[in-house]
Design an enzyme around this catalytic site. Structure first.
Site, PDB file in Angstrom:
ATOM      1  N   GLU A  61       0.825  -1.213   0.000  1.00 53.77           N
ATOM      2  CA  GLU A  61       0.000   0.000   0.000  1.00 53.77           C
ATOM      3  C   GLU A  61       0.859   1.262   0.000  1.00 53.77           C
ATOM      4  OE1 GLU A  61      -2.163  -3.423   1.748  1.00 53.77           O
ATOM      5  OE2 GLU A  61      -0.227  -2.473   2.149  1.00 53.77           O
ATOM      6  N   PRO A 264      11.165 -14.527  -1.258  1.00 57.33           N
ATOM      7  CA  PRO A 264      10.072 -14.581  -0.277  1.00 57.33           C
ATOM      8  C   PRO A 264       9.509 -13.188  -0.013  1.00 57.33           C
ATOM      9  CG  PRO A 264      11.996 -15.809   0.487  1.00 57.33           C
ATOM     10  CD  PRO A 264      12.432 -15.008  -0.705  1.00 57.33           C
ATOM     11  N   GLY A 305      12.595  -3.924  -1.651  1.00 56.04           N
ATOM     12  CA  GLY A 305      12.512  -2.774  -2.545  1.00 56.04           C
ATOM     13  C   GLY A 305      13.158  -2.976  -3.905  1.00 56.04           C
ATOM     14  N   GLU A 306      13.474  -4.219  -4.279  1.00 56.16           N
ATOM     15  CA  GLU A 306      14.142  -4.462  -5.555  1.00 56.16           C
ATOM     16  C   GLU A 306      13.311  -5.336  -6.496  1.00 56.16           C
ATOM     17  OE1 GLU A 306      18.867  -4.019  -4.458  1.00 56.16           O
ATOM     18  OE2 GLU A 306      18.027  -6.049  -4.512  1.00 56.16           O
ATOM     19  N   ASN A 330      -0.049  -9.040  -5.957  1.00 50.73           N
ATOM     20  CA  ASN A 330      -0.397  -8.236  -7.130  1.00 50.73           C
ATOM     21  C   ASN A 330       0.587  -8.478  -8.270  1.00 50.73           C
ATOM     22  OD1 ASN A 330      -1.398  -6.218  -8.834  1.00 50.73           O
ATOM     23  ND2 ASN A 330      -2.037  -5.024  -7.068  1.00 50.73           N
ATOM     24  N   LEU A 331       0.057  -8.698  -9.459  1.00 52.20           N
ATOM     25  CA  LEU A 331       0.903  -8.921 -10.630  1.00 52.20           C
ATOM     26  C   LEU A 331       1.143  -7.659 -11.456  1.00 52.20           C
ATOM     27  CD1 LEU A 331      -1.466  -8.796 -12.875  1.00 52.20           C
ATOM     28  CD2 LEU A 331      -1.561 -11.253 -12.609  1.00 52.20           C
ATOM     29  N   ILE A 332       0.622  -6.519 -11.009  1.00 53.44           N
ATOM     30  CA  ILE A 332       0.688  -5.301 -11.814  1.00 53.44           C
ATOM     31  C   ILE A 332       2.122  -4.829 -12.017  1.00 53.44           C
ATOM     32  CG2 ILE A 332       0.063  -2.840 -11.854  1.00 53.44           C
ATOM     33  CD1 ILE A 332      -2.599  -3.642 -10.566  1.00 53.44           C
ATOM     34  N   GLU A 333       2.960  -4.921 -10.964  1.00 54.51           N
ATOM     35  CA  GLU A 333       4.350  -4.487 -11.123  1.00 54.51           C
ATOM     36  C   GLU A 333       5.071  -5.347 -12.147  1.00 54.51           C
ATOM     37  OE1 GLU A 333       8.178  -3.108  -8.407  1.00 54.51           O
ATOM     38  OE2 GLU A 333       6.672  -4.444  -7.535  1.00 54.51           O
TER      39      GLU A 333
END
Length: 420
Positions: A61, A264, A305-306, A330-333
């Site tokens: 989020e 993970p 963050g990578e 979420n698969l959007i990234e």
């Protein structure tokens, strides 16, 4: 009122258990024991400023809020952003993404007194809750303090809606206390309105507006150069119990020199997954220690963050939380990084985005670990199919952008009391 009083009494009764849970989590993540006073509504003195409050419960989020926060700063230039969360990893993500452009604090637990102290201390012009953070005392306290609160990027599965509906006496007034809801899909909007939220508008998914970091994309390209021509399968954001299934699937992959990158979702599990790899007898290297060598079979992504870099490295990704009934991630990234995706059968937390990606040809669903292994083997050996999925992923991501602007327009309309 009686339902909320009973709820508050229960919270006070279980206070020792809440403290024990913090101590337990602090064993693996000591950061859970930092800033403890904030969790009960006690904050250090601050310089009086005009604030807009955004609540993002954890890492996903926090990152998804970026285009919305950037827009809020542009449209309300006299205000600063107060970003609240509930987890240390979310707070760390806030530092990484926003630096000192935002004020960060933990949102207090939903005790009436703690909530009142929160609003007295920060006095925000208005608040934006990301996704589905509905807390009865928080929303009651916001109404008493005269703080309009919106729900942004809101989603609600059918199962969650049924659960909320069982406590309508408590949660109905909480939904009704919202100044407005910006829902991701029409189905989300219908379920939220059915629980008492109003007005409700459909704006799309804010996560499509989050652009992958150019720095992380470049890092992924550097990794790709180091790995060379080896086919790379990424298992991203895996959850407890999935890694063993993924290693089982991996044994079905017969593509020569293929590399599994295993990331993970929760950092406290990095050591646990390392032990699992050792028990499996697979030559493995941790991201924090070295790049994968020619003899490395599994590269463990023990970094935060990578993810954009991992997606940029991979030829194909499996998005975790979906092999077991955990609702998926979420698969959007992945789509934004033009990475083809496989998902398991359990994606109810992100159902619409997943179904849309599958329909667009950017993703494919598998029934279980056996089918996952077969599809990874087939796709890594078929460069044409992978290239087509890669193009479809990019087109899918671009076609769904624009939610941030729509949400900002609604926030302006719903907060006409807030000083500009």
């Amino acid at each position: 009122m009686m339902a909320r009083l009973a709820y508050s009494l229960l919270l006070y009764l279980i206070t020792p258990l809440i403290g024990l849970r913090l101590l337990w989590r602090g064993r693996k993540q000591p950061e859970y024991l930092h800033n403890l006073g904030e969790r009960y509504g006690f904050y250090p003195p601050r310089v009086p400023e005009k604030l807009i409050w955004v609540h993002a419960v954890s890492v996903g989020e926090t990152r998804a809020a970026q285009p919305l926060i950037e827009g809020l700063l542009t449209r309300w230039p006299a205000h600063r952003i107060l970003l609240t969360g509930m987890t240390p990893t979310g707070r760390a993500a806030g530092r990484e993404v926003y630096g000192d452009r935002v004020i960060q604090a933990y949102l207090p637990y939903d005790y009436p007194g703690a909530v009142a102290r929160f609003f007295r201390h920060f006095r925000p012009a208005f608040g934006v809750l990301m996704e589905t953070e509905i807390w009865p005392n928080l929303l009651h306290g916001a109404r008493r303090a005269g703080v309009p609160v919106m729900l942004a990027n809101a989603r609600l599965s059918a199962r969650s809606a049924r659960g909320y509906g069982r406590f309508s006496g408590l949660l109905g007034p909480a939904f009704a206390a919202l100044s407005g809801v910006a829902a991701q899909t029409a189905d989300d909007a219908e379920r939220l309105a059915g629980l008492g939220a109003s007005p409700v508008a459909v704006c799309g998914n804010l996560k499509f507006d989050v652009q992958p970091s150019a720095e992380k994309i470049e890092l992924g390209r550097q990794w790709r150069q180091a790995v060379g021509s080896r086919p790379v399968w990424l298992a991203a954001s895996t959850r407890e119990g999935e890694e063993a299934l993924i290693l089982s699937a991996w044994r079905q992959v017969n593509v020569p020199r293929a590399l599994l990158v295993l990331v993970p979702r929760h950092p406290q599990r990095f050591d646990e997954v390392t032990s699992l790899l050792q028990q499996a007898g697979l030559p493995a290297t941790r991201r924090s220690q070295a790049m994968p060598g020619e003899d490395t079979v599994v590269w463990l992504g023990d970094s935060m963050g990578e993810m954009a870099a991992y997606y940029s490295l991979a030829d194909l990704a499996f998005v975790g939380g979906s092999l077991l009934p955990l609702g998926g991630q979420n698969l959007i990234e992945a789509a934004a990084c033009e990475c083809p995706v496989l998902v398991g059968p359990h994606t109810f937390n992100f159902l619409q985005a997943t179904e849309d990606a599958i329909a667009a040809g950017a993703a494919q669903r598998v029934a279980d670990a056996d089918e996952l292994g077969r599809q990874v083997d087939a796709l890594l050996g078929d460069s044409g199919r992978l290239a087509a999925m890669r193009r479809s992923a990019g087109e899918f991501a671009r076609a769904h952008q624009g939610a941030a602007g729509r949400m900002l327009d609604l926030i302006e309309r719903w907060t006409d009391r807030a000083e500009r």
